[in-house]
Design a protein around this motif. Structure first.
Motif, PDB file in Angstrom:
ATOM      1  N   ARG A   1     -29.194 -15.347  26.499  1.00  5.26           N
ATOM      2  CA  ARG A   1     -28.417 -15.456  25.263  1.00  5.26           C
ATOM      3  C   ARG A   1     -28.913 -14.446  24.226  1.00  5.26           C
ATOM      4  O   ARG A   1     -30.115 -14.277  24.027  1.00  5.26           O
ATOM      5  CB  ARG A   1     -28.545 -16.871  24.691  1.00  5.26           C
ATOM      6  N   LEU A   2     -27.962 -13.789  23.556  1.00  9.18           N
ATOM      7  CA  LEU A   2     -28.264 -12.873  22.465  1.00  9.18           C
ATOM      8  C   LEU A   2     -27.545 -13.371  21.219  1.00  9.18           C
ATOM      9  O   LEU A   2     -26.326 -13.505  21.210  1.00  9.18           O
ATOM     10  CB  LEU A   2     -27.802 -11.452  22.806  1.00  9.18           C
ATOM     11  N   GLN A   3     -28.312 -13.647  20.164  1.00  9.43           N
ATOM     12  CA  GLN A   3     -27.741 -14.080  18.899  1.00  9.43           C
ATOM     13  C   GLN A   3     -27.913 -12.979  17.875  1.00  9.43           C
ATOM     14  O   GLN A   3     -29.036 -12.558  17.591  1.00  9.43           O
ATOM     15  CB  GLN A   3     -28.409 -15.362  18.404  1.00  9.43           C
ATOM     16  N   LEU A   4     -26.802 -12.501  17.314  1.00  7.77           N
ATOM     17  CA  LEU A   4     -26.831 -11.456  16.299  1.00  7.77           C
ATOM     18  C   LEU A   4     -26.797 -12.096  14.921  1.00  7.77           C
ATOM     19  O   LEU A   4     -26.006 -12.998  14.658  1.00  7.77           O
ATOM     20  CB  LEU A   4     -25.642 -10.511  16.475  1.00  7.77           C
ATOM     21  N   VAL A   5     -27.670 -11.602  14.035  1.00  2.00           N
ATOM     22  CA  VAL A   5     -27.832 -12.179  12.706  1.00  2.00           C
ATOM     23  C   VAL A   5     -27.637 -11.089  11.656  1.00  2.00           C
ATOM     24  O   VAL A   5     -28.404 -10.120  11.622  1.00  2.00           O
ATOM     25  CB  VAL A   5     -29.231 -12.814  12.543  1.00  2.00           C
TER      26      VAL A   5
ATOM     27  N   GLU B   1     -33.866  -7.919   3.527  1.00  2.00           N
ATOM     28  CA  GLU B   1     -34.325  -9.127   4.207  1.00  2.00           C
ATOM     29  C   GLU B   1     -34.782  -8.893   5.641  1.00  2.00           C
ATOM     30  O   GLU B   1     -35.577  -9.662   6.180  1.00  2.00           O
ATOM     31  CB  GLU B   1     -33.207 -10.178   4.235  1.00  2.00           C
ATOM     32  N   ALA B   2     -34.253  -7.869   6.290  1.00  3.51           N
ATOM     33  CA  ALA B   2     -34.406  -7.732   7.737  1.00  3.51           C
ATOM     34  C   ALA B   2     -35.855  -7.544   8.169  1.00  3.51           C
ATOM     35  O   ALA B   2     -36.319  -8.186   9.120  1.00  3.51           O
ATOM     36  CB  ALA B   2     -33.547  -6.567   8.237  1.00  3.51           C
ATOM     37  N   GLU B   3     -36.582  -6.650   7.496  1.00  4.33           N
ATOM     38  CA  GLU B   3     -37.965  -6.402   7.888  1.00  4.33           C
ATOM     39  C   GLU B   3     -38.808  -7.665   7.739  1.00  4.33           C
ATOM     40  O   GLU B   3     -39.606  -8.013   8.630  1.00  4.33           O
ATOM     41  CB  GLU B   3     -38.562  -5.272   7.041  1.00  4.33           C
ATOM     42  N   ALA B   4     -38.628  -8.381   6.640  1.00  5.43           N
ATOM     43  CA  ALA B   4     -39.381  -9.614   6.416  1.00  5.43           C
ATOM     44  C   ALA B   4     -39.030 -10.666   7.453  1.00  5.43           C
ATOM     45  O   ALA B   4     -39.892 -11.451   7.885  1.00  5.43           O
ATOM     46  CB  ALA B   4     -39.111 -10.146   5.010  1.00  5.43           C
ATOM     47  N   ALA B   5     -37.762 -10.703   7.883  1.00  8.69           N
ATOM     48  CA  ALA B   5     -37.345 -11.682   8.887  1.00  8.69           C
ATOM     49  C   ALA B   5     -38.031 -11.435  10.222  1.00  8.69           C
ATOM     50  O   ALA B   5     -38.368 -12.378  10.946  1.00  8.69           O
ATOM     51  CB  ALA B   5     -35.826 -11.641   9.050  1.00  8.69           C
ATOM     52  N   VAL B   6     -38.252 -10.159  10.561  1.00 13.62           N
ATOM     53  CA  VAL B   6     -38.985  -9.835  11.790  1.00 13.62           C
ATOM     54  C   VAL B   6     -40.435 -10.272  11.669  1.00 13.62           C
ATOM     55  O   VAL B   6     -40.996 -10.907  12.568  1.00 13.62           O
ATOM     56  CB  VAL B   6     -38.900  -8.317  12.093  1.00 13.62           C
ATOM     57  N   ARG B   7     -41.047  -9.947  10.554  1.00 11.42           N
ATOM     58  CA  ARG B   7     -42.470 -10.270  10.376  1.00 11.42           C
ATOM     59  C   ARG B   7     -42.713 -11.779  10.368  1.00 11.42           C
ATOM     60  O   ARG B   7     -43.738 -12.249  10.859  1.00 11.42           O
ATOM     61  CB  ARG B   7     -42.989  -9.657   9.080  1.00 11.42           C
ATOM     62  N   SER B   8     -41.770 -12.535   9.813  1.00 13.34           N
ATOM     63  CA  SER B   8     -41.946 -13.989   9.728  1.00 13.34           C
ATOM     64  C   SER B   8     -41.610 -14.699  11.031  1.00 13.34           C
ATOM     65  O   SER B   8     -41.928 -15.877  11.191  1.00 13.34           O
ATOM     66  CB  SER B   8     -41.074 -14.551   8.605  1.00 13.34           C
ATOM     67  N   GLY B   9     -40.931 -14.006  11.943  1.00 16.74           N
ATOM     68  CA  GLY B   9     -40.504 -14.629  13.187  1.00 16.74           C
ATOM     69  C   GLY B   9     -39.150 -15.294  13.099  1.00 16.74           C
ATOM     70  O   GLY B   9     -38.696 -15.921  14.053  1.00 16.74           O
TER      71      GLY B   9
ATOM     72  N   LEU C   1     -32.749 -14.107  22.643  1.00 10.60           N
ATOM     73  CA  LEU C   1     -33.158 -13.181  21.583  1.00 10.60           C
ATOM     74  C   LEU C   1     -32.311 -13.386  20.334  1.00 10.60           C
ATOM     75  O   LEU C   1     -31.098 -13.589  20.422  1.00 10.60           O
ATOM     76  CB  LEU C   1     -32.991 -11.736  22.044  1.00 10.60           C
ATOM     77  N   ARG C   2     -32.974 -13.302  19.176  1.00  9.83           N
ATOM     78  CA  ARG C   2     -32.279 -13.248  17.888  1.00  9.83           C
ATOM     79  C   ARG C   2     -32.523 -11.860  17.311  1.00  9.83           C
ATOM     80  O   ARG C   2     -33.665 -11.494  17.032  1.00  9.83           O
ATOM     81  CB  ARG C   2     -32.816 -14.327  16.933  1.00  9.83           C
ATOM     82  N   VAL C   3     -31.439 -11.100  17.156  1.00 14.53           N
ATOM     83  CA  VAL C   3     -31.541  -9.721  16.683  1.00 14.53           C
ATOM     84  C   VAL C   3     -30.758  -9.585  15.380  1.00 14.53           C
ATOM     85  O   VAL C   3     -29.552  -9.843  15.339  1.00 14.53           O
ATOM     86  CB  VAL C   3     -31.011  -8.725  17.731  1.00 14.53           C
ATOM     87  N   ALA C   4     -31.444  -9.187  14.321  1.00 16.11           N
ATOM     88  CA  ALA C   4     -30.800  -8.977  13.022  1.00 16.11           C
ATOM     89  C   ALA C   4     -30.244  -7.565  12.942  1.00 16.11           C
ATOM     90  O   ALA C   4     -30.711  -6.649  13.629  1.00 16.11           O
ATOM     91  CB  ALA C   4     -31.797  -9.223  11.895  1.00 16.11           C
TER      92      ALA C   4
END
Length: 205
Positions: free
Chosen positions: A41-45, A51-59, A16-19
């Motif tokens: 694995r968990l990757q924190l960004v 930026e965060a909402e757009a990053a979720v929508r874009s994948g 998972l990549r979690v912002a």
């Protein structure tokens, strides 16, 4: 070789990549995630709030810890906790003498990032440029204006020459976890369970 018991969950994929946005501290959830069976694995960004909402929508990321409001279309959302709003002022400012203030007390102030809530300023506002929260705190430190922020953001950018005072009648801000509706899989729900405080043996409920 140590085998994973059949009762422990196993997931496919890279993890998972979690912002998370400034002021939000995901450490406790990351620790709980690492303690779960499966070692996914968990990757924190770290991302700016814009930026965060757009990053979720874009994948770009799988999920994000954000402040509301967000556009809910095609997103799942779990509210996590509320944050107290504070006003950041120079240590020499009269507001610094109080433990907390009312929203109306800000009506005559120069508001660096615009009026909070439904406040109608009683003085002409300076035309401040769009700036980061850190820059806004610097402006407050210089005595040119005041800035209203979530308490955690004010703490993140704390300086010795400013103080933060709660605004007692201003609505709190809410931190939430968001993810795309089309990514509502078992791995995603496992992380939702972590932030909601569920243990690996708890039902999804």
């Amino acid at each position: 070789m140590t085998r994973t018991p059949a009762s422990q969950p196993r997931y496919d994929g890279p993890g998972l990549r979690v912002a998370f946005v400034p002021g939000v501290t995901p450490d406790k959830w990351a620790r709980s995630w690492r303690e779960r069976p499966g070692r996914i694995r968990l990757q924190l960004v770290a991302l700016d709030a814009a930026e965060a909402e757009a990053a979720v929508r874009s994948g770009e990321v799988d999920m994000a810890l954000v402040r509301l409001p967000v556009e809910p279309t095609d997103l799942h959302l779990v509210r996590l906790y509320d944050e107290v709003p504070v006003v950041v002022v120079s240590r020499e400012h009269p507001i610094a003498a109080y433990d907390d203030i009312a929203l109306a007390d800000l009506a005559a102030e120069q508001l660096v990032t615009g009026p909070p809530g439904d406040l109608v300023p009683t003085v002409d506002q300076l035309d401040f440029p769009v700036m980061s929260d850190q820059d806004a705190v610097e402006v407050a430190a210089a005595g040119t204006g005041v800035v209203v922020l979530p308490m955690s953001v004010a703490r993140l950018h704390h300086r010795k020459d400013v103080v933060a005072r709660p605004v007692r009648d201003l609505e709190p801000t809410t931190v939430a976890l968001v993810w795309r509706v089309d990514r509502d899989d078992e791995l995603t729900q496992a992380f939702v369970g972590v932030v909601r405080g569920r243990t690996p043996r708890s039902s999804r409920g």
